[in-house]
Design a protein around this motif. Structure first.
Motif, short mmCIF file in Angstrom:
data_model
loop_
_atom_site.label_atom_id
_atom_site.label_comp_id
_atom_site.label_asym_id
_atom_site.label_seq_id
_atom_site.Cartn_x
_atom_site.Cartn_y
_atom_site.Cartn_z
N LEU A 149 0.84 -1.20 0.00
CA LEU A 149 0.00 0.00 0.00
C LEU A 149 0.87 1.24 0.00
O LEU A 149 1.79 1.36 0.82
CB LEU A 149 -0.91 -0.02 1.23
N TRP A 150 0.58 2.16 -0.92
CA TRP A 150 1.29 3.45 -1.01
C TRP A 150 2.79 3.26 -1.26
O TRP A 150 3.59 4.15 -0.96
CB TRP A 150 1.09 4.29 0.25
N ASP A 151 3.16 2.12 -1.78
CA ASP A 151 4.58 1.81 -2.01
C ASP A 151 5.40 1.83 -0.72
O ASP A 151 6.63 1.94 -0.76
CB ASP A 151 5.21 2.79 -3.00
N LYS A 152 4.76 1.74 0.42
CA LYS A 152 5.46 1.84 1.71
C LYS A 152 5.11 0.70 2.67
O LYS A 152 5.97 0.17 3.34
CB LYS A 152 5.12 3.15 2.42
N LEU A 153 3.82 0.36 2.74
CA LEU A 153 3.33 -0.55 3.78
C LEU A 153 3.07 -1.93 3.18
O LEU A 153 2.23 -2.09 2.29
CB LEU A 153 2.05 0.01 4.40
N TYR A 154 3.80 -2.92 3.69
CA TYR A 154 3.60 -4.31 3.27
C TYR A 154 2.49 -4.91 4.13
O TYR A 154 2.59 -4.94 5.36
CB TYR A 154 4.88 -5.12 3.49
N LEU A 155 1.47 -5.46 3.49
CA LEU A 155 0.40 -6.18 4.17
C LEU A 155 0.44 -7.63 3.68
O LEU A 155 0.19 -7.89 2.50
CB LEU A 155 -0.96 -5.56 3.86
N LYS A 156 0.74 -8.56 4.59
CA LYS A 156 0.91 -9.95 4.18
C LYS A 156 0.10 -10.88 5.09
O LYS A 156 0.22 -10.82 6.31
CB LYS A 156 2.39 -10.35 4.20
N LEU B 228 -1.17 -12.25 10.11
CA LEU B 228 -1.24 -11.02 9.33
C LEU B 228 -0.06 -10.13 9.74
O LEU B 228 0.08 -9.77 10.91
CB LEU B 228 -2.55 -10.27 9.58
N ARG B 229 0.78 -9.78 8.78
CA ARG B 229 1.97 -8.95 9.03
C ARG B 229 1.81 -7.58 8.39
O ARG B 229 1.42 -7.47 7.21
CB ARG B 229 3.22 -9.63 8.50
N LEU B 230 2.14 -6.55 9.16
CA LEU B 230 2.29 -5.19 8.65
C LEU B 230 3.76 -4.83 8.79
O LEU B 230 4.33 -4.94 9.89
CB LEU B 230 1.44 -4.20 9.44
N MET B 231 4.38 -4.40 7.68
CA MET B 231 5.82 -4.14 7.70
C MET B 231 6.13 -2.87 6.92
O MET B 231 5.56 -2.61 5.86
CB MET B 231 6.59 -5.31 7.09
N VAL B 232 7.06 -2.08 7.46
CA VAL B 232 7.55 -0.87 6.82
C VAL B 232 9.07 -0.94 6.77
O VAL B 232 9.72 -1.30 7.75
CB VAL B 232 7.11 0.40 7.58
N LEU B 233 9.64 -0.61 5.60
CA LEU B 233 11.09 -0.54 5.42
C LEU B 233 11.47 0.89 5.08
O LEU B 233 10.75 1.58 4.36
CB LEU B 233 11.56 -1.47 4.31
#
Length: 517
Positions: free
Chosen positions: A472-479, A511-516
């Motif tokens: 999402l938004w090229d920022k937030l990984y939703l897996k 459910l994983r939320l990840m930001v790099l």
């Protein structure tokens, strides 16, 4: 439909940089020598003009649409960094108007006055949020936002060569954060244990600080320290705070280096989008009291230890070849801990062949004791990348472990063989920013504890998963990961030939939320 491919496989930082989101804070202080230059004085060399930071040597310049991100914070060169003509008078305590119209002999300050007014000036320093070029994307690491692209120990990273002109010192900042919410149920055939249900929230946050001194001819001196904050996590090394990386590295960019400290080695066996490290999902069908065989991927010396450090030599030339010879030593529960792990990677971008060997010795710290554990293992994996649509791979690894008592006799229950094989598949569907992943891994384990019927204790473990990911938004990984594991465990005894052990089965949703960054 057009597929957006980020500048490097991690996807996030590259996308942000193109949109001007990754802003770098730039501090450049002019050295005292700059104050002696004056373009108006024929005897003085022309003062060099300050310009915007260029792409690192050997890298392509930013495209026009990324020009706003080339300067930190979207500022122009004049806004982000004062020119020498502007900063030199203030640094040396000289009137700016006098400098602008030139100096004559009468205008030269007395030596005593110059000495009294001169002030010490710190050397130039560049403080920055690491750009996409810090994460090399040649050869192609994997498809955008895929699990292969997140294996950032494959090359010299962070890659921070010298920009043209000063400063020599760069300090980069980067990091990550992820939070998992999961549900897991387990059933067991063991009569003395009940079935179980777990709800968990796990998380891990890291902040990296990476200073580097760039020297002549692409030689460099670099250090890196990574601070960790944990939410409830399957990571025995820490409670809620920790340090992951803490190392020093010296070498030449894109050729070789020597690294020492707390670090990981080159990855050989890849699990895919599921069974992530530091999660209970990775353990599979583990109950409160029992555990089936755990997967082995040439990993005894790969990861950071609790009371050990590592030293490694790396070779990165030509571009398609990477070599690592890693040694790890320190203490373990058995006593001392010593090991060596050579690994080679043949990387053509679309095809990657990885293989290695490891040898480990854990002797007692007491000189009169012959107690020890000797371990050796080998493994390899073949991977394919059809960018930007598919990445897949399959691998195999085997470990042989021999345990000895204080008198040197073999300890059968502690002498084991373990082998793991399996593969993964990550596919980008037609829909933009989505990714689907699958994986299967099987592990066999047995020891040399024979019962009276000639049978060994043994265990088998099947682990499989399906994953769906959206960025999402090229920022937030939703897996989202759906995982299933089945473990068979035998604890042999001498009284019942029909004792065939018991089975554990686990089903989990995560459910994983990840930001790099």
């Amino acid at each position: 439909m057009k597929i957006r491919v980020p500048e490097y496989a991690r996807g996030l930082a590259g996308s942000c940089a193109r949109r001007g989101v990754l802003a770098a804070s730039l501090m450049t202080l002019t050295p005292p020598a700059a104050a002696q230059l004056d373009p108006a004085d024929p005897a003085s060399p022309e003062a060099p003009a300050t310009q915007a930071p260029l792409a690192p040597e050997g890298e392509d310049a930013d495209p026009p649409e990324a020009a706003s991100a080339a300067e930190p914070g979207g500022l122009t060169a004049q806004e982000a960094e004062p020119t020498e003509r502007e900063s030199a008078p203030a640094a040396a305590g000289i009137d700016a108007s006098a400098s602008a119209k030139g100096r004559g002999p009468a205008d030269e300050p007395e030596p005593a006055l110059a000495a009294s007014t001169a002030t010490a000036t710190p050397p130039p320093l560049r403080l920055e949020l690491l750009p996409p070029t810090a994460y090399p994307n040649t050869p192609t690491p994997g498809i955008p936002w895929g699990s292969l692209g997140l294996v950032i120990d494959r090359l010299q990273w962070p890659y921070m060569p010298k920009y043209p002109g000063p400063p020599e010192l760069r300090v980069g900042v980067s990091g990550f954060g992820w939070v998992d919410s999961s549900y897991r149920s387990l059933t067991t055939d063991l009569e003395t244990e009940d079935s179980q249900t777990e709800y968990r929230m796990q998380g891990r946050f890291g902040l990296r600080v990476t200073p580097v001194y760039n020297l002549e001819e692409d030689y460099f001196l670099q250090t890196n320290f990574e601070f960790i904050a944990n939410v409830d996590q399957n990571h025995a090394a820490s409670g809620y705070t920790d340090v992951d990386d803490a190392w020093i590295r010296v070498g030449k960019w894109k050729y070789f280096d020597f690294q020492i400290g707390r670090m990981q080695g080159f990855e050989v066996y890849h699990f895919g989008m599921g069974l992530d490290q530091n999660t209970y999902e990775r353990q599979g069908a583990v109950s409160f009291n029992t555990a089936p065989a755990q997967p082995y991927g040439l990993t005894d010396l790969w990861d950071r230890g609790l009371s050990t450090g590592a030293a490694a030599l790396h070779w990165y030339f030509p571009e398609w070849l990477r070599l690592e010879v890693l040694t790890r030593f320190g203490l373990s529960g058995q006593g001392s801990d010593l090991g060596v792990r050579p690994v080679g990677v043949l990387d053509l971008g679309w095809l990657k062949l990885k293989g290695g060997y490891e040898r480990r010795l854990r002797p007692s710290i007491f000189e009169e004791s012959e107690a020890r554990i000797e371990t050796q293992g080998y493994g390899g994996e073949l991977q394919f990348v059809l960018d930007p649509w598919i990445e897949l791979g399959g691998g195999y690894a085997k470990r042989i472990e021999d345990a000895f008592e204080n008198d040197g006799a073999v300890r059968p229950a502690g002498s084991t063989n373990t082998q793991t094989y399996g593969g993964f598949l990550n596919v980008r569907p037609y829909f933009e920013d989505w990714l689907v992943g699958f994986g299967y891994h099987h592990t066999d384990w047995e020891n040399y504890n024979f019962d009276d019927f000639g049978e060994r204790e043994n265990s088998q473990h099947d682990q499989m998963f399906g994953a769906l990911q959206y960025v999402l938004w090229d920022k937030l990984y939703l897996k989202y990961v759906l995982a299933y594991a089945k473990g068979h465990i035998e604890d042999r005894n001498d009284s019942n030939a029909d004792d065939t052990g018991f089975e554990n089965e686990a089903l989990s949703h995560r459910l994983r939320l990840m930001v790099l960054f």
